[in-house]
Motif scaffolding. Structure first.
Motif, PDB file in Angstrom:
ATOM      1  N   LEU A 139       0.782  -1.118   0.055  1.00 56.57           N
ATOM      2  CA  LEU A 139       0.016   0.030  -0.057  1.00 56.57           C
ATOM      3  C   LEU A 139       0.947   1.183  -0.235  1.00 56.57           C
ATOM      4  O   LEU A 139       0.163   2.410   0.057  1.00 56.57           O
ATOM      5  CB  LEU A 139      -0.953   0.164   1.330  1.00 56.57           C
ATOM      6  N   PHE A 140       2.187   0.947  -0.058  1.00 50.39           N
ATOM      7  CA  PHE A 140       3.137   2.368   0.200  1.00 50.39           C
ATOM      8  C   PHE A 140       2.956   3.201  -1.133  1.00 50.39           C
ATOM      9  O   PHE A 140       3.168   4.411  -0.950  1.00 50.39           O
ATOM     10  CB  PHE A 140       4.555   1.871   0.419  1.00 50.39           C
ATOM     11  N   ASP A 141       2.384   2.778  -2.115  1.00 48.30           N
ATOM     12  CA  ASP A 141       2.353   3.478  -3.327  1.00 48.30           C
ATOM     13  C   ASP A 141       1.051   4.353  -3.563  1.00 48.30           C
ATOM     14  O   ASP A 141       0.733   5.051  -4.437  1.00 48.30           O
ATOM     15  CB  ASP A 141       2.549   2.594  -4.709  1.00 48.30           C
ATOM     16  N   VAL A 142       0.222   4.121  -2.252  1.00 43.95           N
ATOM     17  CA  VAL A 142      -1.017   5.085  -2.349  1.00 43.95           C
ATOM     18  C   VAL A 142      -0.733   6.419  -2.287  1.00 43.95           C
ATOM     19  O   VAL A 142      -0.002   6.575  -1.346  1.00 43.95           O
ATOM     20  CB  VAL A 142      -1.970   4.353  -1.531  1.00 43.95           C
ATOM     21  N   ASP A 143      -1.179   7.418  -3.002  1.00 41.41           N
ATOM     22  CA  ASP A 143      -0.794   8.676  -2.690  1.00 41.41           C
ATOM     23  C   ASP A 143      -1.800   9.079  -1.654  1.00 41.41           C
ATOM     24  O   ASP A 143      -2.828   8.691  -1.437  1.00 41.41           O
ATOM     25  CB  ASP A 143      -1.556   9.225  -4.342  1.00 41.41           C
ATOM     26  N   GLY A 144      -0.859  10.037  -0.932  1.00 42.11           N
ATOM     27  CA  GLY A 144      -1.500  10.983   0.065  1.00 42.11           C
ATOM     28  C   GLY A 144      -1.395  10.247   1.481  1.00 42.11           C
ATOM     29  O   GLY A 144      -1.859  10.903   2.352  1.00 42.11           O
ATOM     30  N   ILE A 145      -0.288   9.397   1.720  1.00 42.60           N
ATOM     31  CA  ILE A 145      -0.297   8.767   2.934  1.00 42.60           C
ATOM     32  C   ILE A 145       0.531   9.836   3.808  1.00 42.60           C
ATOM     33  O   ILE A 145       1.709  10.047   3.492  1.00 42.60           O
ATOM     34  CB  ILE A 145       0.382   7.334   2.801  1.00 42.60           C
TER      35      ILE A 145
END
Length: 636
Positions: A564-570
């Motif tokens: 999930l690291f590539d999900v934008d906006g973390i």
């Protein structure tokens, strides 16, 4: 005619610079020394001939390199040439440098508009040592000393800014006094000169910043007129010593505000070693430093006490276990009535001894304060509910809050235990009838005062003298004498103090004075990746974050989280330390950090667990269960 006024101004200017706690040097566009203070020569052990105006920068650097100030140098001439070239193309900078003798020096330099530069050097060795000591202590102590370190750095930046503004008026030598006055007025300290009549002949107009309520215009006044009879009575003996030729440095409490103030006096002599003709005074507000120092001292004392008592408590616990076991065995025998009563008495005494050991360990063992944002009105209302349940019908419990509309930063759990203890003490003193009043109020902008007052007979003179001592009690066999000691311990560990007294209208009064601090800003709404393998815990954390306005992603393992690291906006990765996989939350935190993602870790491990210590060295760690406010405080 000789310019006596100019000589006096130059002498006052140099004396004022010599009172500054940091080393300071100013070089002109030709790399010649314009001015330096006494601390500059003392800090770097620079000989007198290199502190005179007009000395070249190259000569000073050569002396320092040859002396080994910068460690072993293979080609001194090349290094000197490089240093001089850097000085000619000077740029503003800030750095921290460790000297060969172990001192850590903060160096902050700013260029002059017409060429040259001013540099301020601050010895931060003690601050660095305190930071290292406190990182293993409680979060609030570390925050207090780190806040103090940031204030000192800010003061240095203010000094640099003041010097930059003053140097623009440098075209004529007669403007030097005005520049220095402006500089001193920007300092977070009061600098003054008093003649032998104790009358101010110079002031940087900062007296009111240190002694609130005092006037800024004090030149011509005596010290007693400027400060008032109370503060002057405390200072007068030290001023007497300074006028006699001593150099006293002391701390005092400003009673009207509760602030802690450090004062130093430096005598000025006529000629070389003549009689004292005046005294220079430097005073500064060290309230937060004193609070942090008291907290550090209490933490260190607790550690020593814990080491002394832990072994004894362990052995006594084993002995009591044996005694209770033998008591149970005797209880199975057919004994006479008197013998059975004696056996029961042994059991009661042993059980009471076990309770006493627990209280001693709680008093001297490790206590980790966990401050967070607290609404005082809600906090006292909760206390009224908890305390009221243990009170008989004839005793009323009232709460009052004056001001304090905004949340304050404190450990509600430790403070709740302390106040409940005081409520129970007041209940016993009232003997079934009376009123207990809890009052919270700010004291200036420095302290939070919580008063516990009852309408009973008040403290005896012996209780006022010995109430804080462990095992002192006036309850006979019904008291352990550890209640008030616990209250003192909690308050002092937070950097505060406790005062026992009797109110004017009768009854006992206990005043808890704690540092008044505002909580850090909350975590702004963001996308939080929660990593927790226990479903019910993950759901509880998720629900709290959602209720606070955040968006949540969930993962049950390190592998799921990485995906999930590539999900934008973390905006935050919040992971448990212990996960039921080969990899831990520390492994995940390292990977997240390499991607530039902010990380916080949560755990229920004890503080001395290896994984907990390892995690706390690199990332914010919050103990479960926790509130969003507590998470925000840890992140801040």
């Amino acid at each position: 005619m000789p310019d006596h006024g100019g000589q006096t101004t130059a002498r006052l200017t140099q004396a004022g610079l010599n009172l500054i706690g940091q080393a300071l040097s100013i070089y002109d566009r030709d790399l010649k020394l314009a001015v330096c203070n006494r601390m500059y020569a003392t800090l770097f052990d620079i000989p007198n001939h290199l502190t005179q105006p007009g000395v070249s920068f190259e000569a000073t650097i050569r002396h320092l390199i040859e002396r080994g100030e910068y460690g072993p140098v293979e080609d001194p001439e090349s290094v000197i040439a490089d240093r001089v070239a850097q000085a000619r193309a000077f740029e503003p900078h800030y750095l921290e440098r460790r000297r060969p003798n172990g001192q850590v020096i903060a160096v902050e330099g700013s260029p002059l508009p017409e060429g040259g530069w001013v540099t301020v050097y601050t010895d931060i060795t003690a601050i660095k040592s305190q930071e290292q000591l406190l990182r293993g202590r409680s979060e609030v102590l570390t925050d207090q000393l780190l806040a103090r370190h940031e204030e000192l750095a800010q003061a240095n930046r203010e000094l640099g800014a003041a010097n930059a503004a003053l140097r623009q008026a440098r075209h004529e030598a007669t403007e030097m006094a005005a520049r220095i006055r402006l500089t001193t007025e920007m300092l977070p300290a009061h600098i003054a000169r008093l003649d032998r009549d104790r009358r101010y002949t110079f002031s940087n107009r900062r007296l009111a910043a240190v002694f609130p309520g005092a006037s800024a215009d004090i030149v011509g006044l005596t010290m007693e007129q400027a400060l008032g009879a109370g503060p002057y009575a405390t200072i007068a003996p030290h001023l007497d010593a300074a006028l006699a030729g001593e150099q006293p440095v002391f701390e005092m409490t400003h009673d009207p505000t509760g602030r802690r103030i450090r004062v130093s006096f430096t005598p000025e002599r006529a000629g070389d070693g003549g009689e004292v003709i005046a005294v220079y005074a430097l005073s500064m507000d060290v309230t937060e430093e004193a609070q942090a120092r008291a907290a550090l001292s209490q933490a260190a004392g607790r550690q020593v006490a814990a080491q002394l008592t832990s072994g004894m408590a362990h052995d006594f616990a084993n002995l009591l276990t044996v005694i209770l076991g033998l008591k149970d065995r005797l209880g199975t025998l057919d004994l006479p009535l008197e013998a059975r009563e004696a056996v029961e008495a042994i059991g009661v005494a042993a059980t009471r001894g076990g309770t006493l050991i627990d209280q001693i360990q709680g008093l001297s063992g490790p206590r980790d304060l966990r401050p967070r944002a607290v609404d005082l009105r809600g906090f006292l209302a909760e206390l009224a509910t908890l305390g009221g349940a243990s009170l008989p019908r004839g005793i009323r419990l009232d709460t009052r809050v004056h001001g304090l509309d905004e949340p304050v930063l404190l450990d509600p759990d430790a403070l709740r235990d302390a106040i409940l203890n005081l409520i129970l003490n007041a209940r016993d003193a009232l003997a079934g009838r009376g009123t207990i009043t809890l009052t919270a109020r700010p004291h200036r902008d420095t302290w939070l005062e919580i008063l516990v007052h009852d309408t009973g007979p008040g403290f005896s003179s012996q209780a006022l003298e010995k109430g804080a001592e462990p095992f002192f009690t006036e309850k006979g066999e019904d008291g352990t004498g550890l209640g008030l000691s616990m209250v003192y311990d909690v308050v002092k560990l937070a950097g505060g103090r406790t005062r026992l007294g009797n109110a004017r209208d009768g009854g006992a009064q206990v005043v808890l004075r704690l540092p008044l601090r505002q909580p850090p800003p909350g975590l702004p709404p963001t996308l939080v990746l929660v990593v927790e393998d226990a479903v019910h815990i993950r759901e509880a954390v998720r629900d709290r974050l959602l209720a606070a306005g955040h968006t949540v992603l969930e993962a049950a393992s390190v592998a799921e989280a990485r995906a999930l690291f590539d999900v934008d906006g973390i905006g935050l990765v919040l992971s448990d330390i212990m996960l039921r996989t080969a990899e831990t939350g520390l492994d995940l935190a390292r990977d997240a950090a390499t991607r530039g993602l902010p990380v916080a870790l949560m755990t229920s491990l004890p503080d001395d667990a290896p994984l907990h210590r390892q995690a706390a060295a690199d990332w914010p760690v919050v103990r479960k269960p926790f509130s969003v406010e507590k998470l925000s405080a840890v992140l801040a």
